[in-house]
Scaffold this active site. Sequence first.
Site, PDB file in Angstrom:
ATOM      1  N   ASP A 130      35.764  32.517  48.556  1.00  0.00           N
ATOM      2  CA  ASP A 130      35.616  32.706  47.120  1.00  0.00           C
ATOM      3  C   ASP A 130      34.972  31.445  46.547  1.00  0.00           C
ATOM      4  O   ASP A 130      34.708  30.473  47.279  1.00  0.00           O
ATOM      5  CB  ASP A 130      36.979  32.991  46.487  1.00  0.00           C
ATOM      6  CG  ASP A 130      36.880  33.803  45.195  1.00  0.00           C
ATOM      7  OD1 ASP A 130      35.767  33.949  44.667  1.00  0.00           O
ATOM      8  OD2 ASP A 130      37.921  34.275  44.712  1.00  0.00           O
ATOM      9  N   HIS A 137      33.130  36.536  46.474  1.00  0.00           N
ATOM     10  CA  HIS A 137      33.114  36.229  45.038  1.00  0.00           C
ATOM     11  C   HIS A 137      32.187  37.175  44.295  1.00  0.00           C
ATOM     12  O   HIS A 137      31.026  37.374  44.689  1.00  0.00           O
ATOM     13  CB  HIS A 137      32.646  34.794  44.793  1.00  0.00           C
ATOM     14  CG  HIS A 137      32.459  34.470  43.338  1.00  0.00           C
ATOM     15  ND1 HIS A 137      33.520  34.308  42.471  1.00  0.00           N
ATOM     16  CD2 HIS A 137      31.337  34.308  42.590  1.00  0.00           C
ATOM     17  CE1 HIS A 137      33.064  34.050  41.258  1.00  0.00           C
ATOM     18  NE2 HIS A 137      31.738  34.049  41.304  1.00  0.00           N
ATOM     19  N   HIS A 197      42.723  33.796  37.685  1.00  0.00           N
ATOM     20  CA  HIS A 197      42.622  35.189  37.288  1.00  0.00           C
ATOM     21  C   HIS A 197      43.022  36.051  38.480  1.00  0.00           C
ATOM     22  O   HIS A 197      43.222  35.541  39.585  1.00  0.00           O
ATOM     23  CB  HIS A 197      41.191  35.546  36.830  1.00  0.00           C
ATOM     24  CG  HIS A 197      40.160  35.452  37.913  1.00  0.00           C
ATOM     25  ND1 HIS A 197      39.592  34.262  38.303  1.00  0.00           N
ATOM     26  CD2 HIS A 197      39.599  36.402  38.688  1.00  0.00           C
ATOM     27  CE1 HIS A 197      38.731  34.480  39.279  1.00  0.00           C
ATOM     28  NE2 HIS A 197      38.722  35.785  39.539  1.00  0.00           N
TER      29      HIS A 197
END
Length: 275
Positions: free
Chosen positions: A8, A61, A117
């Site tokens: 990510d 990502h 998040h």
Amino acid sequence: MKALISVDLEGISGIVHPTETNPDRYDYERGRALMTAEANAAIAGVFDAEPDAVVWVADAHGTFRNLLPEDLDRRAHLVRGKPRPLGMLAGLDEPTDAALFVGYHARAGAGPAVLAHTISDSILDVRVGGRSLGEIGLNAAMAGHLDVPVVLLSGDDSACAEFGELVPSAVTVAVKQSLGQAAAVALHPQEARERLRRAAADAITRRGSIPPLKIAGPLDVEVDLYGPYMVDLAVLVPGVTRVGGGRTVAFQAADFGDAYRLISLLVQLASIKPS
């Protein structure tokens, strides 16, 4: 020995702001270069421990098209693009001995945590059996469902702590100390890469002593969505019901694999805007 490295961007050293993670913003090219370099460090660490390893790297990502293919270690196989089976874990559909999470971030609501998040801004929380799980927990448990241990995670100190609560025996590399949602004290990128390479080698060497994260079914799952119209779409899926007011949906899953796939579908539905 096959290893999957899921990469990510928010947890990469030096990354603190959405302009560095969004393809439409000015600082994204620097962000993806840093992401590729940390992926290479983890790849090198795996090969340091297992010279004959097979290494797959899942670009995990956003668009899943961030890592620079021409700059990635040529010994690795790159999985990029979407949609694809298992999303951030693409590649685990083949027998895998260990997974490594590079550049991961803490779940929505965690703090202080850099760019925290859960999957997208449309998801406020995911609870499985009453326990709040972000991308770290969801992906580690999905790997565990397939009997694959997650042996390493890198990211900020909050992400490392979140993972450490789930898999205490695994290796963590804190490449930055969070000061808030968009601020951190970061290691120099080269220092971060050197630590990550050593840690990846150590994690692969110790993989036999790191258990997969298992969450047994059947499972009660709740997902808090950002907007009520997202709930309106979600409840069109058989088995998904509205609970607890205007923003929460719930469903039951036979096992974690079913839960993971339905959560992934709800995320996609939540991205649809009303016409």
